[in-house]
Design a protein around this motif. Structure first.
Motif, short mmCIF file in Angstrom:
data_model
loop_
_atom_site.label_atom_id
_atom_site.label_comp_id
_atom_site.label_asym_id
_atom_site.label_seq_id
_atom_site.Cartn_x
_atom_site.Cartn_y
_atom_site.Cartn_z
N ARG A 80 0.84 -1.21 0.00
CA ARG A 80 0.00 0.00 0.00
C ARG A 80 0.87 1.26 0.00
NH1 ARG A 80 -3.85 -3.00 3.98
NH2 ARG A 80 -5.61 -3.48 2.62
N VAL A 81 1.96 1.23 0.79
CA VAL A 81 2.88 2.38 0.81
C VAL A 81 3.53 2.55 -0.56
CG1 VAL A 81 4.99 3.31 1.83
CG2 VAL A 81 3.32 2.14 3.28
N LEU A 82 3.94 1.45 -1.16
CA LEU A 82 4.59 1.51 -2.47
C LEU A 82 3.65 2.07 -3.53
CD1 LEU A 82 6.53 -1.90 -2.52
CD2 LEU A 82 7.39 0.36 -1.89
N LEU A 83 2.39 1.65 -3.49
CA LEU A 83 1.42 2.16 -4.46
C LEU A 83 1.20 3.67 -4.28
CD1 LEU A 83 -1.13 -0.78 -4.47
CD2 LEU A 83 0.26 -0.02 -6.40
N ASP A 84 1.18 4.11 -3.03
CA ASP A 84 1.05 5.54 -2.78
C ASP A 84 2.25 6.31 -3.34
OD1 ASP A 84 -1.40 5.36 -1.55
OD2 ASP A 84 -0.59 5.33 0.50
N LEU A 85 3.45 5.77 -3.12
CA LEU A 85 4.64 6.42 -3.67
C LEU A 85 4.58 6.49 -5.19
CD1 LEU A 85 7.40 4.80 -1.41
CD2 LEU A 85 6.81 7.23 -1.50
N LYS A 86 4.13 5.42 -5.79
CA LYS A 86 4.05 5.38 -7.25
C LYS A 86 3.06 6.41 -7.77
CE LYS A 86 3.61 2.11 -11.06
NZ LYS A 86 3.40 0.69 -11.41
N ARG A 87 1.91 6.54 -7.12
CA ARG A 87 0.91 7.53 -7.53
C ARG A 87 1.45 8.95 -7.40
NH1 ARG A 87 -2.51 4.14 -4.10
NH2 ARG A 87 -3.61 2.64 -5.44
#
Length: 424
Positions: A80-87
């Motif tokens: 979830r943290v990684l997806l936020d960073l990607k966005r």
């Protein structure tokens, strides 16, 4: 350069590389650690993002699968943290991670083209290493079955990463042969520049008494006092040491939690300190036996600097920084004749080696160290130079960079991942 570092207990083993990279102009260092991670204060070049699993393990989970469920929960939270960073537009050039708790299970699903380097600290084996090593604590069938199930995570980690690094040859050798070509041996390094002997060093005990460099002081250090680090063997040797050396003091550094293994079973004692004091405490001199708990680093350094003989014992398991730090401080180290200690310590050259299971031999060699004049200043300098050459953090940073950025092609962009939804 964009570097992503993932470690549940950040910074953990990545302290030196994180500090070095965060200082470099043009580098962006983002770290991910659990909400309980200590972090690195006063490093403006580093951003730490904390995560927390959204729930605990289900109480009815099969015992063999509890760690795997926990790993999935950790991996899910980090994803979830990684997806936020990607966005937000952050795509790392490289990911360095300790995957031992499951944090990187889904990292490649979010950043499929980013080089992922794992810290391959340990792979459990049912025999030949730590499990079943100590006959006082035999492994049951259930223990071995849990280990086999738990290794499913470590196999996934080995399959998912592009490369891996182990601190010692022994730790690398525990991994399956099919993956050994992926693993490079490189120690992360210790802060040798800020360690070393100090003839004027002193350490104030909780009682108010002061111990000084040159006093007959025997030291023992572990994150927590437990059998994995030979605490039971040390405590069983201490009465003989004190009986034969009437003036020596023992300074014992470490907490009462459990880092490895389990708490005492089948008795009234909640900690290994309580259990061993119940066993041998009546034969110890309480005035010369000092349990100081966990210490701030500055005080820990002083303990090493006043040490006349430093005991380091371990199951065949991961190597502690404390042993290397003791050597870098000029200590006479008395180490267990176990792997991977033997990769570093050489009998008669930079240490004394003892049978892990022989308190009598440990006592005798400790007495030899306390009463010997053979550990001269030139000898100390030779050992310190060797440790500084092989285990300085600068060497560790260089080795990690060589591994992390091997074959990296500048300008390559990460493809958009379809892994955009995380199950509840």
């Amino acid at each position: 350069m964009r570097v992503l570092i993932i470690h549940q207990n950040f910074p953990g083993q990545f302290r030196h590389v994180a500090q070095e990279w965060a200082r470099r102009p043009g580098w962006q260092v983002v770290a991910i650690g659990r909400d309980t991670a200590p972090g690195l204060p006063q490093h403006p070049g580093l951003q730490l993002i904390r995560y927390k699993p959204h729930r605990s393990i289900k109480p009815d989970q099969h015992p063999y699968m509890r760690k795997m469920e926990e790993a999935v929960l950790h991996g899910q939270a980090v994803a979830r943290v990684l997806l936020d960073l990607k966005r937000q537009g952050f795509t790392p050039d490289v990911i360095l991670a300790h995957p031992g708790w499951g944090e990187t299970l889904y990292a490649k699903d979010v950043f499929p083209d980013t080089r992922l380097v794992h810290f391959a600290e340990w792979f459990y084996n049912a025999s030949g290493a730590d499990i079943g090593f100590d006959p006082e604590f035999p492994a049951s069938f259930d223990d071995r079955a849990r280990i086999r199930s738990w290794n499913a995570l470590h196999l996934l980690n080995l399959e998912n990463c592009d490369a891996a690094v182990s601190p010692t040859q022994w730790q690398k050798a525990q991994h399956p042969k099919a993956y050994l070509d992926k693993i490079t041996v490189a120690h992360e390094g210790i802060d040798t520049e800020n360690l070393g002997p100090d003839p004027s060093a002193w350490f104030k005990l909780p009682s108010g008494q002061v111990l000084k460099a040159g006093d007959p002081v025997i030291t023992y250090v572990a994150r927590n006092l437990e059998p994995y680090r030979g605490f039971h063997s040390f405590m069983r040797a201490l009465p003989q040491i004190q009986a034969e050396h009437k003036h020596c003091h023992a300074v014992i550094v470490g907490g009462d939690e459990v880092s490895y293994g389990s708490r005492p079973k089948g008795g009234p004692h909640k900690t290994w300190r309580e259990a061993l004091l119940a066993e041998v405490g009546g034969r110890l001199d309480p005035v010369r036996t000092h349990f100081v708990g966990k210490l701030p680093y500055a005080d820990y350094k002083k303990v090493l600097q006043v040490s006349a003989a430093h005991v380091y014992l371990t199951y065949p398991f991961v190597l502690s920084w404390s042993m290397l730090e003791a050597m870098a401080s000029g200590c006479m180290v008395i180490g267990s004749d176990t792997a991977p200690v033997r990769e570093v310590l050489e009998e008669g050259k930079n240490s004394l080696l003892v049978d892990f299971f022989s308190p009598a031999q440990l006592a005798q060699r400790s007495l030899d160290a306390l009463t010997s004049d053979g550990w001269t200043a030139p000898h100390r300098r030779q050992v310190i130079a060797r440790v500084s050459q092989r285990y300085a953090h600068a060497s560790g940073v260089a080795a990690y960079e060589s591994l992390l950025f091997a074959g990296r092609a500048d300008g390559v962009r990460v493809r958009t991942s379809s892994f955009e939804e995380i199950a509840a």
